[in-house]
Design a protein around this motif. Structure first.
Motif, PDB file in Angstrom:
ATOM      1  N   LEU A  73       0.821  -1.204   0.000  1.00  0.00           N
ATOM      2  CA  LEU A  73       0.000   0.000   0.000  1.00  0.00           C
ATOM      3  C   LEU A  73       0.860   1.261   0.000  1.00  0.00           C
ATOM      4  O   LEU A  73       0.598   2.223  -0.723  1.00  0.00           O
ATOM      5  N   LEU A  74       1.948   1.249   0.799  1.00  0.00           N
ATOM      6  CA  LEU A  74       2.847   2.399   0.830  1.00  0.00           C
ATOM      7  C   LEU A  74       3.516   2.617  -0.514  1.00  0.00           C
ATOM      8  O   LEU A  74       3.690   3.751  -0.978  1.00  0.00           O
ATOM      9  N   VAL A  75       3.929   1.504  -1.159  1.00  0.00           N
ATOM     10  CA  VAL A  75       4.579   1.614  -2.473  1.00  0.00           C
ATOM     11  C   VAL A  75       3.614   2.208  -3.488  1.00  0.00           C
ATOM     12  O   VAL A  75       3.983   3.069  -4.302  1.00  0.00           O
ATOM     13  N   LEU A  76       2.367   1.747  -3.481  1.00  0.00           N
ATOM     14  CA  LEU A  76       1.387   2.279  -4.419  1.00  0.00           C
ATOM     15  C   LEU A  76       1.143   3.767  -4.188  1.00  0.00           C
ATOM     16  O   LEU A  76       1.042   4.554  -5.146  1.00  0.00           O
ATOM     17  N   VAL A  77       1.062   4.152  -2.937  1.00  0.00           N
ATOM     18  CA  VAL A  77       0.863   5.577  -2.636  1.00  0.00           C
ATOM     19  C   VAL A  77       2.049   6.401  -3.100  1.00  0.00           C
ATOM     20  O   VAL A  77       1.901   7.489  -3.686  1.00  0.00           O
ATOM     21  N   LEU A  78       3.263   5.888  -2.855  1.00  0.00           N
ATOM     22  CA  LEU A  78       4.470   6.603  -3.290  1.00  0.00           C
ATOM     23  C   LEU A  78       4.529   6.715  -4.808  1.00  0.00           C
ATOM     24  O   LEU A  78       4.848   7.785  -5.355  1.00  0.00           O
ATOM     25  N   ALA A  79       4.223   5.607  -5.520  1.00  0.00           N
ATOM     26  CA  ALA A  79       4.243   5.639  -6.983  1.00  0.00           C
ATOM     27  C   ALA A  79       3.222   6.628  -7.523  1.00  0.00           C
ATOM     28  O   ALA A  79       3.489   7.361  -8.482  1.00  0.00           O
ATOM     29  N   ALA A  83       4.070   9.900  -9.818  1.00  0.00           N
ATOM     30  CA  ALA A  83       3.424  10.100 -11.117  1.00  0.00           C
ATOM     31  C   ALA A  83       2.737  11.450 -11.190  1.00  0.00           C
ATOM     32  O   ALA A  83       2.815  12.164 -12.196  1.00  0.00           O
ATOM     33  N   LEU A  84       2.080  11.834 -10.120  1.00  0.00           N
ATOM     34  CA  LEU A  84       1.411  13.140 -10.107  1.00  0.00           C
ATOM     35  C   LEU A  84       2.416  14.285 -10.157  1.00  0.00           C
ATOM     36  O   LEU A  84       2.193  15.298 -10.822  1.00  0.00           O
ATOM     37  N   ALA A  85       3.563  14.108  -9.450  1.00  0.00           N
ATOM     38  CA  ALA A  85       4.580  15.162  -9.456  1.00  0.00           C
ATOM     39  C   ALA A  85       5.188  15.334 -10.843  1.00  0.00           C
ATOM     40  O   ALA A  85       5.418  16.451 -11.312  1.00  0.00           O
ATOM     41  N   VAL A  86       5.457  14.196 -11.526  1.00  0.00           N
ATOM     42  CA  VAL A  86       6.035  14.270 -12.877  1.00  0.00           C
ATOM     43  C   VAL A  86       5.053  14.911 -13.845  1.00  0.00           C
ATOM     44  O   VAL A  86       5.418  15.712 -14.705  1.00  0.00           O
ATOM     45  N   GLN A  87       3.780  14.538 -13.699  1.00  0.00           N
ATOM     46  CA  GLN A  87       2.776  15.069 -14.609  1.00  0.00           C
ATOM     47  C   GLN A  87       2.590  16.572 -14.426  1.00  0.00           C
ATOM     48  O   GLN A  87       2.348  17.308 -15.384  1.00  0.00           O
TER      49      GLN A  87
END
Length: 219
Positions: A73-79, A83-87
């Protein structure tokens, strides 16, 4: 032992048990579930309590799987955050790469080892040939041993002036360097030309085809 209870206009038989006081007879003669304080079945309340208690008991009895699930769950939240930061990051325009220089020879010239050679179709004196080569951005051919082998193959049956000339007792190339090749030069005249698999010399005023040479340049 059974006891009879009257319920409305119907009479039913109920089995005697410790909970008979809390039960009542149905019209079919069976004992219904006792109702809870809010009018719900006691068994249904028990099921709900089990369901509420089940997740906590499962997680406590499987600590390794619980840790793995939390980590995923932590990995998914981090990913998702990355992704949002890059976008949302501003897009930097891509500067086209500087094209790499391509070295080559003009049309009608032959390239070898970084040098371009031009074999003329017209005939001139040695001096005139040198002037024509200069107009083409070149000079009468200054040859290394490996270039000599190439031109001996390309010449066919034609004899060409090259940039070799006698000055005093010694032969010099057009750039001033002394001649020091294994290929012999036949004759004692001033200007040299390609002939068969050797060099020959004759009067510079004679007209014949010529070979120009220059370094390869960007196309």
């Amino acid at each position: 032992m059974a006891t009879w209870h009257k319920q409305g206009d119907a009479t039913c038989e109920c089995a005697v048990s410790e909970d008979v006081e809390n039960g009542f007879c149905s019209s079919a003669g069976s004992v219904r579930e006792p109702l809870g304080p809010q009018g719900t079945s006691a068994t249904g309340n028990e099921h709900k309590r089990i369901l509420r208690r089940f997740p906590g008991e499962w997680f406590s009895s499987h600590p390794v799987l619980t840790a793995v699930l939390i980590l995923l769950l932590l990995v998914l939240v981090l990913a998702l955050g990355v992704a949002l930061a890059v976008q949302s990051a501003p897009q930097v325009p891509v500067t086209p790469a500087t094209p790499q220089l391509v070295l080559g020879c003009p049309h009608g010239w032959v390239g070898s080892n970084g040098v371009c050679y031009y074999l003329s179709r017209d005939s001139r004196s040695w001096e005139q040939a040198q002037e024509r080569c200069s107009e083409l951005g070149a000079s009468l051919a200054i040859l290394k041993d490996e270039a000599m082998d190439l031109l001996f193959r390309l010449r066919g049956n034609v004899d060409y002036w090259i940039g070799l000339r006698r000055r005093g007792e010694r032969l010099h190339w057009g750039d001033g360097s002394s001649y020091s090749s294994r290929v012999p030069v036949l004759g004692n005249s001033q200007c040299v030309y390609l002939a068969d698999d050797k060099f020959r010399s004759e009067m510079c005023s004679n007209e014949r085809p010529y070979v120009c040479s220059k370094a390869q340049a960007a196309l």
